[in-house]
Design a protein around this motif. Structure first.
Motif, PDB file in Angstrom:
ATOM      1  N   GLY A 197      -4.926  61.773 -12.300  1.00  0.00           N
ATOM      2  CA  GLY A 197      -5.695  61.702 -13.538  1.00  0.00           C
ATOM      3  C   GLY A 197      -6.575  60.465 -13.616  1.00  0.00           C
ATOM      4  O   GLY A 197      -7.754  60.553 -13.992  1.00  0.00           O
ATOM      5  N   LEU A 198      -6.042  59.313 -13.246  1.00  0.00           N
ATOM      6  CA  LEU A 198      -6.837  58.087 -13.309  1.00  0.00           C
ATOM      7  C   LEU A 198      -7.908  58.049 -12.224  1.00  0.00           C
ATOM      8  O   LEU A 198      -8.983  57.484 -12.433  1.00  0.00           O
ATOM      9  N   SER A 199      -7.632  58.666 -11.068  1.00  0.00           N
ATOM     10  CA  SER A 199      -8.658  58.786 -10.027  1.00  0.00           C
ATOM     11  C   SER A 199      -9.847  59.572 -10.558  1.00  0.00           C
ATOM     12  O   SER A 199     -11.009  59.185 -10.387  1.00  0.00           O
ATOM     13  N   ILE A 200      -9.552  60.687 -11.209  1.00  0.00           N
ATOM     14  CA  ILE A 200     -10.604  61.542 -11.750  1.00  0.00           C
ATOM     15  C   ILE A 200     -11.375  60.807 -12.852  1.00  0.00           C
ATOM     16  O   ILE A 200     -12.617  60.851 -12.900  1.00  0.00           O
ATOM     17  N   PHE A 201     -10.668  60.118 -13.727  1.00  0.00           N
ATOM     18  CA  PHE A 201     -11.312  59.397 -14.828  1.00  0.00           C
ATOM     19  C   PHE A 201     -12.298  58.357 -14.301  1.00  0.00           C
ATOM     20  O   PHE A 201     -13.454  58.288 -14.747  1.00  0.00           O
ATOM     21  N   LEU A 202     -11.861  57.533 -13.341  1.00  0.00           N
ATOM     22  CA  LEU A 202     -12.736  56.484 -12.820  1.00  0.00           C
ATOM     23  C   LEU A 202     -13.888  57.066 -12.012  1.00  0.00           C
ATOM     24  O   LEU A 202     -15.001  56.530 -12.020  1.00  0.00           O
ATOM     25  N   ALA A 203     -13.645  58.177 -11.300  1.00  0.00           N
ATOM     26  CA  ALA A 203     -14.711  58.815 -10.532  1.00  0.00           C
ATOM     27  C   ALA A 203     -15.796  59.367 -11.458  1.00  0.00           C
ATOM     28  O   ALA A 203     -16.997  59.182 -11.219  1.00  0.00           O
ATOM     29  N   VAL A 204     -15.387  60.041 -12.510  1.00  0.00           N
ATOM     30  CA  VAL A 204     -16.345  60.591 -13.475  1.00  0.00           C
ATOM     31  C   VAL A 204     -17.101  59.463 -14.173  1.00  0.00           C
ATOM     32  O   VAL A 204     -18.316  59.549 -14.403  1.00  0.00           O
ATOM     33  N   LEU A 224     -15.823  68.511 -15.961  1.00  0.00           N
ATOM     34  CA  LEU A 224     -15.843  67.082 -16.252  1.00  0.00           C
ATOM     35  C   LEU A 224     -16.949  66.374 -15.484  1.00  0.00           C
ATOM     36  O   LEU A 224     -17.490  65.367 -15.945  1.00  0.00           O
ATOM     37  N   GLY A 225     -17.280  66.885 -14.327  1.00  0.00           N
ATOM     38  CA  GLY A 225     -18.294  66.279 -13.473  1.00  0.00           C
ATOM     39  C   GLY A 225     -18.064  66.699 -12.039  1.00  0.00           C
ATOM     40  O   GLY A 225     -16.948  67.081 -11.671  1.00  0.00           O
ATOM     41  N   LYS A 226     -19.105  66.607 -11.241  1.00  0.00           N
ATOM     42  CA  LYS A 226     -18.971  67.030  -9.842  1.00  0.00           C
ATOM     43  C   LYS A 226     -18.065  66.101  -9.042  1.00  0.00           C
ATOM     44  O   LYS A 226     -17.550  66.475  -7.992  1.00  0.00           O
ATOM     45  N   SER A 227     -17.889  64.892  -9.529  1.00  0.00           N
ATOM     46  CA  SER A 227     -17.011  63.951  -8.818  1.00  0.00           C
ATOM     47  C   SER A 227     -15.535  64.248  -9.062  1.00  0.00           C
ATOM     48  O   SER A 227     -14.679  63.825  -8.273  1.00  0.00           O
ATOM     49  N   ALA A 228     -15.222  64.972 -10.134  1.00  0.00           N
ATOM     50  CA  ALA A 228     -13.815  65.182 -10.501  1.00  0.00           C
ATOM     51  C   ALA A 228     -13.033  65.973  -9.443  1.00  0.00           C
ATOM     52  O   ALA A 228     -11.940  65.549  -9.055  1.00  0.00           O
ATOM     53  N   PRO A 229     -13.544  67.121  -8.954  1.00  0.00           N
ATOM     54  CA  PRO A 229     -12.788  67.825  -7.913  1.00  0.00           C
ATOM     55  C   PRO A 229     -12.634  67.002  -6.637  1.00  0.00           C
ATOM     56  O   PRO A 229     -11.587  67.059  -5.977  1.00  0.00           O
ATOM     57  N   ILE A 230     -13.676  66.230  -6.284  1.00  0.00           N
ATOM     58  CA  ILE A 230     -13.612  65.400  -5.079  1.00  0.00           C
ATOM     59  C   ILE A 230     -12.537  64.326  -5.228  1.00  0.00           C
ATOM     60  O   ILE A 230     -11.754  64.070  -4.310  1.00  0.00           O
ATOM     61  N   ALA A 231     -12.508  63.709  -6.413  1.00  0.00           N
ATOM     62  CA  ALA A 231     -11.514  62.657  -6.655  1.00  0.00           C
ATOM     63  C   ALA A 231     -10.108  63.224  -6.668  1.00  0.00           C
ATOM     64  O   ALA A 231      -9.171  62.598  -6.163  1.00  0.00           O
ATOM     65  N   GLY A 232      -9.918  64.402  -7.248  1.00  0.00           N
ATOM     66  CA  GLY A 232      -8.597  65.015  -7.268  1.00  0.00           C
ATOM     67  C   GLY A 232      -8.101  65.331  -5.876  1.00  0.00           C
ATOM     68  O   GLY A 232      -6.938  65.084  -5.533  1.00  0.00           O
ATOM     69  N   ALA A 233      -8.991  65.853  -5.032  1.00  0.00           N
ATOM     70  CA  ALA A 233      -8.618  66.212  -3.655  1.00  0.00           C
ATOM     71  C   ALA A 233      -8.366  64.981  -2.801  1.00  0.00           C
ATOM     72  O   ALA A 233      -7.548  65.012  -1.882  1.00  0.00           O
ATOM     73  N   ALA A 234      -9.071  63.878  -3.089  1.00  0.00           N
ATOM     74  CA  ALA A 234      -8.891  62.603  -2.384  1.00  0.00           C
ATOM     75  C   ALA A 234      -8.995  62.770  -0.869  1.00  0.00           C
ATOM     76  O   ALA A 234      -9.979  63.338  -0.385  1.00  0.00           O
ATOM     77  N   SER A 235      -7.995  62.352  -0.106  1.00  0.00           N
ATOM     78  CA  SER A 235      -8.093  62.405   1.353  1.00  0.00           C
ATOM     79  C   SER A 235      -8.167  63.842   1.862  1.00  0.00           C
ATOM     80  O   SER A 235      -8.715  64.098   2.939  1.00  0.00           O
ATOM     81  N   GLY A 236      -7.645  64.783   1.091  1.00  0.00           N
ATOM     82  CA  GLY A 236      -7.713  66.191   1.490  1.00  0.00           C
ATOM     83  C   GLY A 236      -9.125  66.726   1.537  1.00  0.00           C
ATOM     84  O   GLY A 236      -9.359  67.809   2.082  1.00  0.00           O
ATOM     85  N   SER A 237     -10.088  65.958   1.012  1.00  0.00           N
ATOM     86  CA  SER A 237     -11.485  66.390   1.017  1.00  0.00           C
ATOM     87  C   SER A 237     -12.063  66.490   2.422  1.00  0.00           C
ATOM     88  O   SER A 237     -13.141  67.048   2.606  1.00  0.00           O
ATOM     89  N   MET A 238     -11.381  65.919   3.421  1.00  0.00           N
ATOM     90  CA  MET A 238     -11.907  65.995   4.780  1.00  0.00           C
ATOM     91  C   MET A 238     -11.344  67.187   5.560  1.00  0.00           C
ATOM     92  O   MET A 238     -11.822  67.488   6.644  1.00  0.00           O
ATOM     93  N   ASP A 239     -10.336  67.878   5.010  1.00  0.00           N
ATOM     94  CA  ASP A 239      -9.797  69.010   5.763  1.00  0.00           C
ATOM     95  C   ASP A 239      -9.349  70.144   4.848  1.00  0.00           C
ATOM     96  O   ASP A 239     -10.125  71.038   4.543  1.00  0.00           O
ATOM     97  N   THR A 240      -8.108  70.111   4.377  1.00  0.00           N
ATOM     98  CA  THR A 240      -7.564  71.272   3.671  1.00  0.00           C
ATOM     99  C   THR A 240      -8.306  71.593   2.381  1.00  0.00           C
ATOM    100  O   THR A 240      -8.401  72.746   1.977  1.00  0.00           O
ATOM    101  N   MET A 241      -8.838  70.561   1.702  1.00  0.00           N
ATOM    102  CA  MET A 241      -9.503  70.771   0.421  1.00  0.00           C
ATOM    103  C   MET A 241     -11.026  70.818   0.528  1.00  0.00           C
ATOM    104  O   MET A 241     -11.707  71.030  -0.473  1.00  0.00           O
ATOM    105  N   LEU A 242     -11.564  70.624   1.724  1.00  0.00           N
ATOM    106  CA  LEU A 242     -13.017  70.555   1.885  1.00  0.00           C
ATOM    107  C   LEU A 242     -13.711  71.835   1.441  1.00  0.00           C
ATOM    108  O   LEU A 242     -14.692  71.802   0.687  1.00  0.00           O
ATOM    109  N   LEU A 243     -13.213  72.969   1.886  1.00  0.00           N
ATOM    110  CA  LEU A 243     -13.864  74.242   1.557  1.00  0.00           C
ATOM    111  C   LEU A 243     -13.751  74.594   0.075  1.00  0.00           C
ATOM    112  O   LEU A 243     -14.774  74.875  -0.568  1.00  0.00           O
ATOM    113  N   PRO A 244     -12.549  74.580  -0.538  1.00  0.00           N
ATOM    114  CA  PRO A 244     -12.488  74.925  -1.960  1.00  0.00           C
ATOM    115  C   PRO A 244     -13.264  73.968  -2.857  1.00  0.00           C
ATOM    116  O   PRO A 244     -13.927  74.406  -3.804  1.00  0.00           O
ATOM    117  N   VAL A 245     -13.233  72.660  -2.567  1.00  0.00           N
ATOM    118  CA  VAL A 245     -13.969  71.699  -3.384  1.00  0.00           C
ATOM    119  C   VAL A 245     -15.472  71.908  -3.228  1.00  0.00           C
ATOM    120  O   VAL A 245     -16.226  71.897  -4.211  1.00  0.00           O
TER     121      VAL A 245
END
Length: 317
Positions: free
Chosen positions: A71-78, A261-282
């Motif tokens: 939650g705080l990752s998403i808040f600061l990213a947005v 909330l913003g385009k940064s929110a899904p990226i922030a939620g996925a965090a490190s997963g944005s480079m593999d498992t979460m890259l496609l859905p995000v």
């Protein structure tokens, strides 16, 4: 403490070669090693009456820590998106440059990356089998067996992490193209995760080291589980695993809400997963143009995490 870095460095050197044979060998080896680590952790849980009797409350406490960090990752990213890092301007720049990865779209790159099918299907089963084996068969004089499994699995996990990092280092060329401001998103995720881990740690009966290191894993459940198991023990290892898995599952479930909330929110939620498992859905939520930002964020966090976890251990142990 030095061996994990040595193993990761060996893997990076192997990954930099871009040898497809090496990558194809170590991807399944790292997955099998992760499964064996989960089995060994499950066996330790099964042989520990305290954990077995409190498994429901443990899951609840892990959810509190996971959601605090997420939650705080998403808040600061947005917040950063709406002030100093407007992703819409980056999207327009990407459209003008027609930026792609080696003439591929980000979706094609995402579809080539492993989707951790072992995690989705095998790992919960390995944990369950381990719990059963530990409960009925692991006595004090047989605990040495688990130590050998831990040692072997940790080696292959760390080397596999290094191979993955070495194979993805080219992504830093895109940071120069987009400008260093794109790294602000990664910084927001790190600060938010650690701040959330600290606050969550104050709300649950875990040692602060557990909540901080687990939150510092930022979705990198394999490395975080391995590191916490090695430094804090098998019980902490399962906490780290649950906290990071809950983060990933929560992000997947809430993607339709997060994008509002913003385009940064899904990226922030996925965090490190944005480079593999979460890259496609995000990417399918934020748009293909911002897929490269998603990938950059995931890679940067994945590179930082192996160095961040030992720092957190030294501070909070």
């Amino acid at each position: 403490m030095g061996l994990p870095f040595l193993y990761i460095a060996i893997g990076i050197l192997m990954g930099i070669t871009k040898n497809k044979w090496i990558i194809r060998i170590f991807e399944p080896l790292a997955s099998v090693a992760l499964g064996m680590l989960m089995f060994a952790i499950g066996a330790n849980i099964g042989s520990n009456d305290k954990i077995i009797s409190n498994i429901g409350s443990i899951g609840f406490y892990c959810a509190i820590v996971a959601l605090s960090g997420t939650g705080l990752s998403i808040f600061l990213a947005v917040l950063s998106e709406r002030t100093i890092m407007p992703l819409e301007k980056i999207r327009q720049k990407l459209l003008q440059q027609h930026l792609s990865i080696e003439n591929q779209t980000i979706v094609e790159v995402a579809e080539e990356k492993p989707k951790s099918s072992l995690f989705l299907t095998g790992i919960p089963l390995y944990i369950l089998i381990g719990v059963v084996v530990g409960y009925f068969f692991i006595t004090e004089d047989r605990a040495w067996i688990l130590d050998y499994i831990f040692t072997a699995s940790l080696f292959f996990i760390y080397v596999g992490v290094g191979v993955g990092l070495g194979a993805d280092l080219k992504v830093f060329q895109y940071i120069r193209l987009l400008g260093w401001r794109v790294l602000i998103l990664s910084g927001a995720v790190i600060v938010g995760s650690l701040l959330g881990g600290y606050i969550g740690g104050l709300l649950v009966p875990f040692p602060l080291a557990v909540s901080m290191i687990a939150s510092g894993g930022m979705g990198y459940y394999s490395l975080t589980t391995a590191y916490m198991t090695q430094t804090l023990g098998a019980e902490a290892g399962i906490y780290g695993f649950l906290i990071n898995v809950i983060r990933e599952f929560a992000t997947i479930l809430l993607l339709p809400v997060l994008i509002r909330l913003g385009k940064s929110a899904p990226i922030a939620g996925a965090a490190s997963g944005s480079m593999d498992t979460m890259l496609l859905p995000v990417t399918r939520f934020v748009g293909q143009e911002l897929g490269i930002v998603t990938l950059i964020t995931g890679v940067v966090l994945t590179v930082i995490i192996p160095f961040l976890l030992p720092i957190l251990f030294e501070i909070f142990q």
